[in-house]
Design a protein around this motif. Structure first.
Motif, mmCIF file in Angstrom:
data_model
loop_
_atom_site.group_PDB
_atom_site.id
_atom_site.type_symbol
_atom_site.label_atom_id
_atom_site.label_comp_id
_atom_site.label_asym_id
_atom_site.label_seq_id
_atom_site.Cartn_x
_atom_site.Cartn_y
_atom_site.Cartn_z
ATOM 1 N N PRO A 5 -3.942 1.518 5.897
ATOM 2 C CA PRO A 5 -3.022 1.616 4.756
ATOM 3 C C PRO A 5 -2.152 0.374 4.652
ATOM 4 O O PRO A 5 -1.839 -0.274 5.647
ATOM 5 C CB PRO A 5 -2.164 2.831 5.083
ATOM 6 C CG PRO A 5 -2.765 3.482 6.269
ATOM 7 C CD PRO A 5 -3.718 2.525 6.893
ATOM 8 N N VAL A 6 -1.783 0.062 3.426
ATOM 9 C CA VAL A 6 -0.910 -1.083 3.169
ATOM 10 C C VAL A 6 0.516 -0.715 3.541
ATOM 11 O O VAL A 6 1.017 0.336 3.161
ATOM 12 C CB VAL A 6 -0.983 -1.498 1.687
ATOM 13 C CG1 VAL A 6 0.018 -2.595 1.391
ATOM 14 C CG2 VAL A 6 -2.394 -1.916 1.325
ATOM 15 N N SER A 7 1.177 -1.568 4.308
ATOM 16 C CA SER A 7 2.570 -1.338 4.676
ATOM 17 C C SER A 7 3.340 -2.645 4.576
ATOM 18 O O SER A 7 3.095 -3.569 5.336
ATOM 19 C CB SER A 7 2.683 -0.789 6.104
ATOM 20 O OG SER A 7 2.159 0.511 6.175
ATOM 21 N N ASN A 8 4.207 -2.745 3.610
ATOM 22 C CA ASN A 8 5.132 -3.874 3.500
ATOM 23 C C ASN A 8 6.532 -3.326 3.271
ATOM 24 O O ASN A 8 7.319 -3.850 2.509
ATOM 25 C CB ASN A 8 4.718 -4.839 2.386
ATOM 26 C CG ASN A 8 4.686 -4.173 1.018
ATOM 27 O OD1 ASN A 8 4.859 -2.966 0.895
ATOM 28 N ND2 ASN A 8 4.460 -4.946 -0.018
ATOM 29 N N PHE A 9 6.834 -2.243 3.967
ATOM 30 C CA PHE A 9 8.072 -1.485 3.831
ATOM 31 C C PHE A 9 9.251 -2.280 4.370
ATOM 32 O O PHE A 9 9.180 -2.862 5.454
ATOM 33 C CB PHE A 9 7.920 -0.174 4.598
ATOM 34 C CG PHE A 9 9.111 0.733 4.524
ATOM 35 C CD1 PHE A 9 9.421 1.395 3.362
ATOM 36 C CD2 PHE A 9 9.901 0.938 5.638
ATOM 37 C CE1 PHE A 9 10.504 2.254 3.296
ATOM 38 C CE2 PHE A 9 10.982 1.790 5.583
ATOM 39 C CZ PHE A 9 11.283 2.446 4.406
ATOM 40 N N THR A 10 10.344 -2.314 3.625
ATOM 41 C CA THR A 10 11.588 -2.940 4.085
ATOM 42 C C THR A 10 12.759 -2.010 3.784
ATOM 43 O O THR A 10 12.725 -1.225 2.840
ATOM 44 C CB THR A 10 11.846 -4.301 3.410
ATOM 45 O OG1 THR A 10 11.950 -4.108 1.997
ATOM 46 C CG2 THR A 10 10.734 -5.298 3.703
ATOM 47 N N GLU B 296 15.518 0.954 0.009
ATOM 48 C CA GLU B 296 14.183 0.807 0.579
ATOM 49 C C GLU B 296 13.233 0.276 -0.490
ATOM 50 O O GLU B 296 13.392 0.582 -1.673
ATOM 51 C CB GLU B 296 13.666 2.153 1.084
ATOM 52 C CG GLU B 296 14.556 2.752 2.142
ATOM 53 C CD GLU B 296 14.204 4.193 2.465
ATOM 54 O OE1 GLU B 296 14.699 4.677 3.486
ATOM 55 O OE2 GLU B 296 13.453 4.827 1.718
ATOM 56 N N LEU C 147 5.761 -0.559 0.396
ATOM 57 C CA LEU C 147 4.899 0.591 0.649
ATOM 58 C C LEU C 147 4.932 0.930 2.126
ATOM 59 O O LEU C 147 4.943 0.047 2.976
ATOM 60 C CB LEU C 147 3.465 0.289 0.230
ATOM 61 C CG LEU C 147 3.221 -0.011 -1.255
ATOM 62 C CD1 LEU C 147 1.765 -0.390 -1.475
ATOM 63 C CD2 LEU C 147 3.599 1.184 -2.113
ATOM 64 N N LEU C 148 4.915 2.207 2.424
ATOM 65 C CA LEU C 148 4.873 2.695 3.797
ATOM 66 C C LEU C 148 3.615 3.541 3.922
ATOM 67 O O LEU C 148 3.513 4.601 3.308
ATOM 68 C CB LEU C 148 6.130 3.494 4.120
ATOM 69 C CG LEU C 148 6.235 4.052 5.536
ATOM 70 C CD1 LEU C 148 6.235 2.922 6.558
ATOM 71 C CD2 LEU C 148 7.487 4.890 5.690
ATOM 72 N N ASP C 149 2.660 3.055 4.678
ATOM 73 C CA ASP C 149 1.344 3.710 4.776
ATOM 74 C C ASP C 149 0.731 3.933 3.398
ATOM 75 O O ASP C 149 0.137 4.967 3.113
ATOM 76 C CB ASP C 149 1.435 5.031 5.539
ATOM 77 C CG ASP C 149 1.742 4.825 7.011
ATOM 78 O OD1 ASP C 149 1.405 3.747 7.550
ATOM 79 O OD2 ASP C 149 2.322 5.733 7.631
ATOM 80 N N GLY C 150 0.907 2.951 2.517
ATOM 81 C CA GLY C 150 0.286 2.992 1.201
ATOM 82 C C GLY C 150 1.059 3.749 0.144
ATOM 83 O O GLY C 150 0.660 3.781 -1.009
ATOM 84 N N PRO D 108 8.432 4.397 -1.002
ATOM 85 C CA PRO D 108 9.494 5.176 -0.337
ATOM 86 C C PRO D 108 10.168 6.124 -1.311
ATOM 87 O O PRO D 108 9.915 6.092 -2.517
ATOM 88 C CB PRO D 108 10.462 4.093 0.145
ATOM 89 C CG PRO D 108 10.265 2.970 -0.812
ATOM 90 C CD PRO D 108 8.808 3.006 -1.203
#
Length: 70
Positions: free
Chosen positions: A6-11, A44, A47-50, A53
């Motif tokens: 999964p895509v994760s670029n969470f901040t 926030e 993406l977090l696990d695609g 938030p």
């Protein structure tokens, strides 16, 4: 084959951090209990696990209670 991860670029951006409700003493002895409340205003993004938030901004509250051991 394994699926793509999964895509994760969470901040998380902390907009404000406030400590209140401190209860303790200036010269606490071993075994003394200290409590306080920490409130963080957060934004926030990404993406977090695609998945996106939860809607932001929002506040998170942490209640801290600790005992002096030395």
């Amino acid at each position: 084959t394994d699926p793509d991860p999964p895509v994760s670029n969470f901040t998380v951006q902390v907009n404000a951090l406030v400590v209140t409700d401190y209860a303790g003493c200036g010269t606490c002895a071993v075994g003394s209990i200290v409590t306080l409340k920490i409130t963080a205003d957060l934004t926030e993004s990404g993406l977090l696990d695609g998945a996106p938030p939860l809607p932001t901004p929002r506040s998170s509250v942490l209640l801290v209670r600790y005992q002096r051991v030395s």
